[in-house]
Design an enzyme around this catalytic site. Structure first.
Site, PDB file in Angstrom:
ATOM      1  CE1 TYR A 263      17.497   0.010  56.481  1.00  0.00           C
ATOM      2  CE2 TYR A 263      16.582  -0.534  58.519  1.00  0.00           C
ATOM      3  CZ  TYR A 263      16.406  -0.201  57.509  1.00  0.00           C
ATOM      4  OH  TYR A 263      15.179   0.400  56.728  1.00  0.00           O
TER       5      TYR A 263
ATOM      6  CG  ASP B 229      20.551   2.445  65.317  1.00  0.00           C
ATOM      7  OD1 ASP B 229      19.825   1.838  66.253  1.00  0.00           O
ATOM      8  OD2 ASP B 229      20.376   2.308  64.323  1.00  0.00           O
TER       9      ASP B 229
ATOM     10  CE  LYS C 156      14.295  -3.460  65.298  1.00  0.00           C
ATOM     11  NZ  LYS C 156      13.396  -4.088  63.999  1.00  0.00           N
TER      12      LYS C 156
HETATM   13  N1  HOZ Z   1      14.425  -3.306  59.880  1.00  0.00           N
HETATM   14  C1  HOZ Z   1      13.548  -4.499  60.489  1.00  0.00           C
HETATM   15  C2  HOZ Z   1      14.563  -5.609  60.463  1.00  0.00           C
HETATM   16  N2  HOZ Z   1      15.928  -5.117  60.688  1.00  0.00           N
HETATM   17  C3  HOZ Z   1      12.704  -4.853  59.262  1.00  0.00           C
HETATM   18  C4  HOZ Z   1      11.243  -4.493  59.908  1.00  0.00           C
HETATM   19  C5  HOZ Z   1      10.155  -5.214  59.304  1.00  0.00           C
HETATM   20  O1  HOZ Z   1      10.347  -5.392  58.051  1.00  0.00           O
HETATM   21  O2  HOZ Z   1       8.948  -5.089  59.734  1.00  0.00           O
END
Ligand code: HOZ
Length: 431
Positions: A147, A242, A270
């Site tokens: 992702y 990534d 993050k």
């Molecule tokens: N893309 C985030 C986890 N893989 C999710 C972020 C969220 O929903 O806060």
């Protein structure tokens, strides 16, 4: 054991659903993969979350990765408070953004120059644009189950919330936007090599999570990252790691430091923002100099390099650099994973564990998960029961089998022991 009280969360979430689609501002947190509705969070302190019903929970989500130091680390809070007193946004250069850039360049082997943005999605979307501008080619290669945020060209067989909710390729993405995206199998260097032999001259970039966090924690098989590197060099393709999830997580310098493979470009998010909305993309100076105003590739943002966000990220990275909690985190996480595995085995539950540093996933899957193919065999119903059993015992896990758990430097031996005791009880009840 009594189930935690959830009256206030339930009432509040009912109201939220009338105002916000699904009651959430990001689908991964909607509990769609486990049923029921989310806890509404009041605050975080160290290793704990407190919901609006007053429950204290040991937190293994860490805001989906940023909180490697735990919630409200004193040095981070002090830095943000100091920045706040100077103003919230200027839309002009600040000293803080250059300081953070220097710390990132010093830490991440591939990054000679870096551009700050406001999310991981923005970072990957922009990195792809720069790679296309640099190579003059359009096609990109991604891997099923990885992702990279919700940019159109990357929302194809995507992991995380998209996979949890069963829409790995989203309606609303025009065919034209994904026509130049080729999706291959993670951890399959032969397939990648064969594909590049055919279409290598068309490919601008290969983008991958060097450790996948978004189909659960799936490590690279030995040699896979090296093969990606060699094949990109051979075919003149830009290799993008990534590291939104793995950057400053699996090692201070990210997966590229840990595995000794240097990509051409890296995307971050993050931890680089310490819990504030920050993304970043960087890489070789000759590639990054394609970006406006030095080069012709356009990318911009009013809140890019926002001073509060920069202060938060900078304080977090300095703390990580100076304290280096990585060895301790690794030992603690290995101990937890070993204990979870033994508890599942004792209960006769088919499982496997994926772990790298302080990222891990207990898969309810008889096979070791190395790609999207195995992850489709996860027993998501059993996971949902495990999730709620843990929640009722005060342990807050990611609400999907297709997400990674995160251990933080704030987790104590006692927190880990309580988690193991809870898991042992829950797993034996699921046999
Ligand atoms: N893309 C985030 C986890 N893989 C999710 C972020 C969220 O929903 O806060």
């Amino acid at each position: 054991m009594t189930a935690i009280s959830r009256e206030k969360s339930l009432a509040h979430f009912a109201k939220a659903q009338k105002l916000i689609p699904g009651g959430v501002n990001s689908p991964a947190r909607a509990f769609g993969g486990v049923g029921g509705s989310p806890l509404v969070i009041d605050r975080g302190e160290g290793a704990y979350l407190y919901d609006i019903d007053g429950n204290q929970l040991i937190d293994f989500v860490g805001s989906w990765g940023p909180h490697i130091l735990g919630h409200q680390h004193p040095a981070v809070i002090a830095a943000v408070e100091a920045a706040l007193k100077k103003g919230t946004s200027f839309g002009a250069p600040t000293v803080l953004e250059t300081e953070l850039a220097q710390v990132v360049v010093d830490a991440v082997p591939s990054i000679e120059k870096v551009r700050m943005v406001s999310s991981g999605t923005e970072a990957t979307m922009s990195a792809i644009r720069v790679a296309r501008g640099f190579t003059g080619r359009d096609r990109i290669i991604k891997f099923a189950g990885c992702y990279h945020g919700h940019a159109d060209s990357l929302l194809v067989q995507a992991g995380s919330g998209a996979l949890t909710l069963g829409v790995p390729s989203s309606p609303g993405v025009p065919k034209g936007c994904t026509a130049d995206t080729t999706v291959l199998d993670y951890n399959n260097p032969q397939q990648l090599s064969d594909t590049l032999d055919k279409i290598g001259g068309e490919v601008a970039a290969i983008i991958l999570e060097p450790v996948v966090g978004n189909m659960g924690c799936v490590p690279p098989e030995p040699g896979f990252l090296e093969a990606c590197r060699d094949l990109c060099t051979k075919h003149g393709v830009v290799l993008i790691f990534d590291e939104v999830m793995t950057g400053f997580r699996v090692a201070y310098g990210g997966a590229q430091e840990r595995f000794g493979v240097t990509p051409d470009m890296t995307t971050l998010g993050k931890i680089v923002g310490g819990g504030m909305p920050v993304g970043a993309y960087g890489g070789r100076a000759d590639i990054m100099d394609m970006i406006s105003p030095v080069g012709p590739v356009y990318q911009a943002g009013t809140l890019s390099g926002n001073p509060l966000a920069m202060a938060c990220g900078l304080a977090t990275l300095k703390q990580l650099r100076d304290e280096s909690p990585y060895a301790k985190l690794e030992v603690l996480t290995m101990h937890l994973c070993d204990a979870l595995s033994r508890a599942a085995q004792a209960a006769g539950i088919e499982h496997s564990v994926g772990q790298v540093g302080s990222m891990f996933t207990l898969f309810f899957n008889p096979e070791r998960v190395v790609s999207f193919t195995q992850s489709e065999k996860n027993d998501t119903e059993r996971f949902a029961k495990y999730f709620w059993g843990m929640m009722d015992r005060g342990v807050y896990l990611p609400c999907s089998q297709f997400e990674a758990n995160f251990v933080s430097a704030a987790h104590s031996d006692e927190d880990i022991k309580k988690t193991i005791d809870a898991a042992t009880e829950v797993l034996s009840s699921l046999a």
